[in-house]
Design a protein around this motif. Structure first.
Motif, short mmCIF file in Angstrom:
data_model
loop_
_atom_site.label_atom_id
_atom_site.label_comp_id
_atom_site.label_asym_id
_atom_site.label_seq_id
_atom_site.Cartn_x
_atom_site.Cartn_y
_atom_site.Cartn_z
N THR A 52 20.55 19.32 0.38
CA THR A 52 21.13 20.42 -0.39
C THR A 52 22.61 20.65 -0.06
OG1 THR A 52 20.41 22.02 1.27
CG2 THR A 52 18.91 21.60 -0.60
N ALA A 53 23.12 19.97 0.96
CA ALA A 53 24.53 20.09 1.37
C ALA A 53 24.91 21.55 1.63
CB ALA A 53 25.45 19.47 0.34
N VAL A 54 24.00 22.27 2.27
CA VAL A 54 24.22 23.66 2.66
C VAL A 54 23.95 23.78 4.15
CG1 VAL A 54 23.37 26.04 2.46
CG2 VAL A 54 23.64 24.63 0.40
N ALA A 55 24.78 24.51 4.85
CA ALA A 55 24.56 24.78 6.28
C ALA A 55 25.19 26.11 6.63
CB ALA A 55 25.15 23.66 7.14
N ALA A 56 24.67 26.72 7.69
CA ALA A 56 25.21 28.00 8.15
C ALA A 56 24.97 28.14 9.64
CB ALA A 56 24.55 29.15 7.39
N LEU A 57 25.69 29.06 10.23
CA LEU A 57 25.48 29.43 11.62
C LEU A 57 25.01 30.88 11.67
CD1 LEU A 57 28.63 27.87 13.34
CD2 LEU A 57 26.31 26.92 13.22
N THR B 295 29.04 21.98 0.02
CA THR B 295 29.98 21.12 -0.68
C THR B 295 30.06 21.46 -2.16
OG1 THR B 295 28.31 19.43 -1.14
CG2 THR B 295 29.52 19.24 0.94
N ASP B 296 29.13 22.30 -2.64
CA ASP B 296 29.10 22.61 -4.08
C ASP B 296 28.50 24.01 -4.26
OD1 ASP B 296 28.65 22.78 -6.83
OD2 ASP B 296 28.10 20.66 -7.02
#
Length: 273
Positions: free
Chosen positions: A111-116, A69-70
């Motif tokens: 942390t508003a971070v995600a991945a695949l 998100t940032d």
């Protein structure tokens, strides 16, 4: 310690699920990140949070899509905590609205971070587990029940550089909760679910209160180190395969250690002897 029934994994292991869409068949540059995510999520490994993504990048995971998100905040974290992967994250991360991010993940990370990521091929992991001679043990979690504990063990195993972590029973070691607890370090070692009959070769040292004090033993590099569940201990099947029963020092009237603590103590003993 009593296992939390909420952590029981009733889902079939991912290695038995149909793979209708291979993440490697989708070029995320051809899609917006939210569309790419929705197409890939059913066949990919969820990397939940900055640290999981950081570790996956370090250990060469294939990551077709990553969101935040940032971007500025995420890259600032990279500058402070992981400058070695900062440029890679700069190229990977796409900024999406908060509402879109929250719709993609089951539980938003601070942390508003995600991945695949693409799960490593089972055949490659099996080759790594079977390769001899080994310079580090294989960890076996015999019928574990707690997803968070399994992830913590994988994180420990990565830190000690073990050959791999194997689970028996129904728990999927690639379950998103396990990957989250492992901080993305599944990509630093070979992680698979096997039957007892499929365990790699090597002398089996199984932890049991009735075993020989570990302080009197030297654990060989090719050891298969087996740990039963906190609730029921070693299964009869694994016990029958065991070459040596080993115990950890413990004050009388203390019933058990946490699973991850037991693994940490055993690996430290192996590494120091």
């Amino acid at each position: 310690m009593t296992d939390d029934p909420r952590d029981l994994d009733s889902v079939a292991p991912r290695d038995s699920e149909p793979r209708d869409l291979d993440p490697r068949d989708v070029d995320p540059r051809d899609l917006d990140p939210v569309s790419a995510w929705r197409r890939l999520v059913g066949t990919s490994v969820l990397l939940d949070g900055f640290h999981a993504l950081k570790h996956a990048v370090r250990f060469r995971a294939e990551i077709p899509v990553a969101v935040t998100t940032d971007r500025r905040a995420a890259l600032a974290l990279a500058d402070d905590l992981a400058p070695d992967v900062r440029d890679t994250l700069d190229a990977l991360l796409a900024e999406v609205p908060r509402a879109a991010y929250e719709a993609l993940v089951p539980r938003p990370h601070p942390t508003a971070v995600a991945a695949l990521a693409v799960r490593p091929e089972r055949a490659a992991n099996l080759r790594a587990l079977a390769r001899t001679p080994r310079s580090a043990p294989v960890i076996v979690l015999d019928q574990p029940r707690n997803l968070g504990n399994a992830g913590a063990v994988i994180r420990l195993a990565a830190g000690f550089g073990v050959t791999g972590v194997v689970t028996t029973g129904t728990l999927d070691p690639w379950h998103p909760t396990v990957v989250r607890a492992g901080a993305g370090l599944h990509f630093a070692t070979a992680v698979e679910r096997l039957t007892v009959d499929e365990l790699p070769a090597g002398p089996v040292f199984a932890l049991d209160p009735e075993g020989e004090d570990i302080r009197a033993l030297k654990l060989p590099d090719d050891a298969v180190l087996a740990f039963g569940s906190e609730r029921s201990g070693l299964s009869g099947e694994l016990r029958a395969r065991t070459d040596h029963l080993v115990s950890l020092p413990m004050r009388p009237q203390v019933s058990s250690y946490n699973l991850a603590t037991s693994v940490a103590m055993t690996l430290f003993h192996w590494s120091a002897s």
